[in-house]
Design a protein around this motif. Structure first.
Motif, short mmCIF file in Angstrom:
data_model
loop_
_atom_site.label_atom_id
_atom_site.label_comp_id
_atom_site.label_asym_id
_atom_site.label_seq_id
_atom_site.Cartn_x
_atom_site.Cartn_y
_atom_site.Cartn_z
N UNK A 97 0.91 -1.06 0.12
CA UNK A 97 0.18 0.03 -0.15
C UNK A 97 0.73 1.15 0.04
N UNK A 219 -1.77 7.93 5.30
CA UNK A 219 -2.95 7.69 5.23
C UNK A 219 -3.30 6.86 6.41
N UNK A 220 -2.73 5.91 6.42
CA UNK A 220 -2.71 4.97 7.96
C UNK A 220 -2.59 5.95 9.35
N UNK A 223 -5.33 9.21 8.06
CA UNK A 223 -6.71 8.82 7.55
C UNK A 223 -7.53 10.00 7.21
N UNK A 225 -9.05 10.37 4.22
CA UNK A 225 -9.92 10.34 3.23
C UNK A 225 -11.23 10.93 3.51
N UNK A 251 -11.12 5.67 14.12
CA UNK A 251 -10.07 4.85 13.35
C UNK A 251 -8.55 5.31 14.10
N UNK A 255 -5.83 3.63 15.86
CA UNK A 255 -4.30 3.45 15.24
C UNK A 255 -3.21 4.05 16.41
N UNK B 33 -17.13 3.96 -4.57
CA UNK B 33 -15.68 4.11 -4.54
C UNK B 33 -15.22 3.15 -3.92
N UNK B 36 -8.51 0.81 -1.41
CA UNK B 36 -7.57 -0.30 -0.99
C UNK B 36 -6.97 0.23 0.23
N UNK B 37 -7.06 -0.61 1.26
CA UNK B 37 -6.70 0.18 2.67
C UNK B 37 -6.07 -0.89 3.50
N UNK B 38 -4.96 -0.95 4.03
CA UNK B 38 -4.39 -2.27 4.43
C UNK B 38 -5.07 -2.18 6.29
N UNK B 39 -5.26 -1.10 6.80
CA UNK B 39 -6.01 -1.05 8.20
C UNK B 39 -7.37 -1.14 8.10
N UNK B 42 -9.36 -2.24 11.17
CA UNK B 42 -9.34 -1.30 12.35
C UNK B 42 -10.55 -0.17 12.15
N UNK B 43 -11.22 -0.30 10.84
CA UNK B 43 -12.17 0.43 10.88
C UNK B 43 -13.40 0.08 11.51
N UNK B 44 -14.25 0.98 12.15
CA UNK B 44 -15.16 0.45 13.03
C UNK B 44 -16.26 -0.24 12.46
#
Lengths: 296, 637
Positions: A97, A219-220, A223, A225, A251, A255, B33, B36-39, B42-44
């Motif tokens: 990524x 972005x990690x 975030x 977005x 998030x 993190x 949309x 691609x997001x590796x984490x 961890x999203x709620x």
């Protein structure tokens, strides 16, 4: 960022073709203001020939070559230190990524290459281990120049990995390590924290120094977005639909909690933990290594 | 589709519009949309559930919008439920199965069922399928229905009978079952040569296809074709086998086996079998043979042992028979057939009939050739006889007094005041319903009727209430029938005394008079032996000995019913000859079918319900869509 330091910018490095050259660029940039390592090894090994330059010690002239070819060349010898450095590079799917020009995997490779180059300069033996959920590739530690090229070549040709399982490769490595040394883990550590910490602690229990470079994309970390989107995991392909504006705080809290936990638990275990942002220069990582090396 | 018909099916093209919301839905899904997001782990979790709800809501909205468009298109197409009414269907298939005696041999019947089943299964997809069985008469077993299993079930339960073969009977019923629906009639028959006996042709609508599936009846049938009291009991055993056969004939008298004879039968020949046994004067005798491979019903024939009193037929004339000889031709015709069909004929003039105050045994039928001398009592007597169940053949000859006719028969018949002299080419008689029993012998012969020299007749001005059995070539009624309360009145529009026509001198006259008399006296007292399909009321149409139930002025009696011996003959006609009897008729009126459909649609008015459903769908869609919009607005702050 100006002068040699600008070459520490990952975006700039990405435009440099050879990984060897990237490593040199980084290391030279970092070392430009540092002292050379005073360490000496207990053995020497022939490294290469080079043209005799006036001022070189005559004891280094190779008379046999002079007798055969009428050329003055001097022998170069390399020192080997007693420190084995193992570079553990995470090549799992999540490392692919990147929200900008450099992916986490690119960044990890730059870092690994730079460290390898730097270790080589420090006369440390350097080895490479690429892993995802198991060890994918392994080069044993060596201080030879040819070995450095092998390490760099291996880094350039690393295959794409699958799922992450940091603990298992660590256990495998711990079983085969014969003597104390330095383990450098470069990973996004997107795995179960308990397993990761347990796997790293076993090196410390054997007296091995461990540096963890926690590589994360901006972005990690931030975030940034916006709007609703389907977020797809790179490794499991599972999807989560979420409105970024809605879930951002949750998030970031999660993190930050993860990073703090790694920092706290790894620090508590005597492990150097460094969080790296792939948009930031590599000097922090190298400096961290040199700092640790200066202690050993 | 689902038993639905449409008055304006072109609007169904609007169903294509349902693709619009579907495509929009798919397009929106595709443009979601994806990041691609590796984490991602961890999203709620909560937003995922919201998305599930949103997807469900979207699918529900999609379904509502598609349904709304579909309902709109279908409503505009003006739907109506056809149900099982074959007249509302585009096409129907009726399978007509021959169940006559001639196909009752086991092998032939198996072939009939197999062929009929193939015809049912082979009916075009979408056709309603019906099943008709026929022998002497046709009967609808299953009206055309979309459920073909009904036809299959009825076919499985079907068994052959002992009746004759009347193709027009089966086809007529099949056409009735089609009820004007275009389609096809699949006839499964052995093409027995008597299939069209008594019927010259049949009109088949041009949009109805008749296909015949011949089944093969193996030769070899044996039959007892006659039994009489000559020299005890004498039977005739007929062989239709191509080789010699030996068979044992058994005589049974009043249920007791009385004797048996071995009969040697030459190929395709008959042999007399005589049982010189004392026979009682009452009861029933029967002669039977064994023929397991052939038809079963013709292996036995029954004989009433009691003397059969002949039915009494009264010929009513205007003048005394001694003086004018009127009624003579009718009397002679009936007496000429007495060998085959015994009848007690009496001739009486109008005066005597009017003066006869005593109530004698009522005649089985009265043939009226003159009413001119009937006085009021006579007319009233004749009228009462008819109303009480009597059968009358009324010949409108010169001796009929038209002004008083309504009194004599209790019915007002509108006749032209003067007799009509037809043109030469308009004098022929054409049977309108060749299946009627009065045409048993004549309708099969076109020449017998077509050449009748009719010189004068009385024109019936009002045909309402009459069943016309024959017309003159010009269209006027020649022979007609109607019920008069409990009685039956046959009306012949000309003369039977050789005055207005030369019909009594023609060979067809006697068969005509006999058949009319047989028809009128079909259940008359005195007759003890019947041949299928003619049986009196209260007697089953099956071979055997039966009890004729008592009726007014009639004691119960034992009668026998036998099969028609002609049906035992396996001789067949050709397919071309069979089909030649079918004449193309008018195309079923499409307008009539459209009118029926329009009437059904008007009655059901499904389009109004459709629009109501459409309105409801739009309301629900609006409520769900608005709720979703609000929720999304709340989520995005």
């Amino acid at each position: 960022m100006a002068g040699p330091a600008r070459y520490l910018d990952p975006a700039v490095l990405a435009r440099i073709g050879s990984l060897d050259l990237k490593a040199r660029t980084v290391v030279e940039g970092v070392l430009s203001g540092l002292h050379r390592s005073p360490r000496r090894g207990f053995s020497v090994e022939f490294a290469e020939y080079r043209q005799y330059i006036p001022g070189d010690p005559l004891t280094l002239l190779d008379w046999k070559v002079y007798a055969r070819s009428d050329r003055h060349v001097v022998k170069k010898f390399e020192e080997e230190t007693s420190l084995d450095c193992h570079l553990l590079v995470d090549i799992s799917g999540s490392m692919a990524y990147g929200s900008h020009a450099v992916t986490k995997r690119d960044y990890a490779c730059y870092l690994a290459a730079s460290l390898a180059y730097l270790m080589h300069r420090q006369r440390d033996a350097v080895g490479l281990i690429a892993f995802d959920e198991a060890i994918v590739q392994r080069l044993g530690p060596s201080a030879r120049a040819t070995h450095l090229r092998a390490v760099l070549l291996a880094l350039e040709r690393l295959p794409s990995g699958a799922k992450t399982n940091v603990a298992r490769p660590l256990e495998d490595l711990a079983r085969v390590m014969s003597k104390r040394g330095l383990v450098v883990v470069i990973s996004d550590l997107l795995d179960r924290p308990d397993d990761v910490v347990r796997g790293l602690r076993q090196f410390r229990q054997r007296g091995t120094d461990v540096i963890v470079f926690h590589v994360l994309d901006p972005q990690e970390l931030r975030f940034q977005f916006d709007g609703a989107a389907r977020f797809r995991d790179l490794e499991s392909a599972s999807e989560v639909f979420a409105d970024a504006d809605v879930v951002r705080d949750d998030y970031l809290r999660a993190m930050t909690g993860l990073i703090d936990r790694y920092r706290r638990e790894l620090g508590g275990a005597g492990i150097d933990y460094h969080l790296l942002d792939t948009s930031q220069p590599l000097d922090l990582a190298l400096t961290s290594y040199l700092t640790l090396r200066s202690r050993t | 589709m689902f038993g639905l018909g449409f008055l304006a099916p072109a609007f169904l093209a609007g169903l294509a519009a349902v693709a619009v919301p579907i495509l929009l839905h798919l397009y929106r899904r595709r443009t979601d949309r994806v990041v691609e997001f590796p984490a991602t782990p961890m999203l709620p979790e909560a937003p995922v559930q919201q998305q599930d709800r949103r997807r469900l809501r979207d699918l529900l909205l999609l379904a509502l919008r598609v349904a709304a468009l579909a309902v709109l298109a279908i409503s505009f197409a003006r739907p109506y439920v056809m149900g099982d009414d074959p007249r509302l269907r585009a096409s129907a298939t009726v399978v007509v199965v021959d169940t006559s005696l001639s196909v009752s041999a086991p092998a032939a019947w198996a072939d009939v069922r197999r062929t009929a089943r193939a015809a049912i299964d082979g009916a075009p997809v979408g056709d309603a399928v019906g099943l008709v069985a026929f022998d002497d008469r046709g009967r609808v077993l299953v009206r055309p229905t979309v459920n073909r299993a009904d036809a299959v079930t009825a076919l499985d339960a079907l068994t052959p009978g002992a009746g004759g073969t009347s193709a027009p009977a089966g086809l007529g019923v099949a056409l009735d079952a089609l009820a004007g629906t275009p389609g096809r009639i699949e006839v499964v028959t052995d093409l027995q040569q008597r299939s069209w006996s008594g019927a010259a042709s049949m009109a088949v609508p041009a949009d109805v296809t008749v296909r015949v599936h011949p089944v093969v009846v193996a030769p070899g049938n044996l039959a007892v074709t006659a039994v009489s009291r000559e020299g005890g009991v004498t039977a005739v055993v007929q062989s239709y086998a191509p080789g010699p056969r030996t068979v044992t004939a058994r005589l049974t008298v009043n249920g007791r086996a009385t004797g048996q004879r071995v009969v040697e039968l030459a190929p395709l020949a008959a042999a007399d079998v005589r049982f010189a046994t004392p026979i009682p004067a009452a009861g029933v005798a029967s002669v039977a043979i064994d023929d397991p491979g052939g038809a079963a019903a013709d292996n036995v024939r029954y004989l009433p042992l009691a003397p059969a009193p002949a039915p009494r037929v009264l010929v009513l004339t205007a003048e005394a028979p001694e003086s004018a000889r009127t009624g003579l031709y009718v009397q002679r015709a009936l007496e000429a057939g007495a060998d085959l069909w015994p009848v007690d004929v009496a001739v009486q003039d109008g005066r005597a009939f009017s003066a006869d105050a005593s109530p004698p045994a009522a005649p089985a039928a009265i043939v009226v050739v003159g009413t001119r001398t009937l006085d009021r009592r006579g007319r009233e007597r004749l009228s009462r006889y008819l109303r009480d169940g009597g059968r009358v053949l009324l010949s409108l000859g010169p001796d009929v007094d038209v002004p008083t006719l309504s009194d004599a028969i209790g019915l007002n018949v509108r006749l032209a005041p003067e007799p009509v002299t037809p043109a030469a080419d308009a004098a022929a008689i054409v049977a309108s319903d060749p299946r009627h029993p009065v045409w048993r012998q004549l309708a099969g012969s076109r020449s017998a009727l077509g050449r009748l020299p009719i010189e004068r007749f009385r024109q019936v001005l009002d045909e309402s209430g009459w069943t016309v059995l024959a017309r003159f070539a010009g269209g006027a009624v020649a022979l007609a029938e109607r019920d008069v309360e409990r009685g039956t009145l046959l009306l012949f529009a000309s003369d039977l005394d050789n005055r207005w026509n030369r019909f009594p001198l023609e060979p067809g006259f006697a068969p005509f008079v006999i058949d009319v008399a047989r028809y009128l006296t079909r259940d008359a007292e005195g007759r003890l032996a019947f041949v299928l399909p003619v049986v009196p009321d209260g007697v089953p149409a099956t071979p055997g000995a039966h009890t004729l139930p008592p009726a007014e002025g009639r004691a119960p009696a034992t009668v026998v019913v036998n099969v028609d011996p002609g049906e035992s003959d396996p001789a067949t006609t050709t397919l071309d000859a069979f089909m030649a009897h079918l004449q193309p008729g008018d195309t079923t009126s499409r307008a009539e079918a459209d009118d029926r459909a329009r009437a059904r649609e008007e009655q059901q008015r499904l389009w109004q319900r459709g629009l109501a459903v459409l309105l409801l769908l739009l309301v629900v869609e609006g409520v769900i869509g608005r709720a979703g919009w609000r929720r999304r607005a709340a989520e995005t702050g």
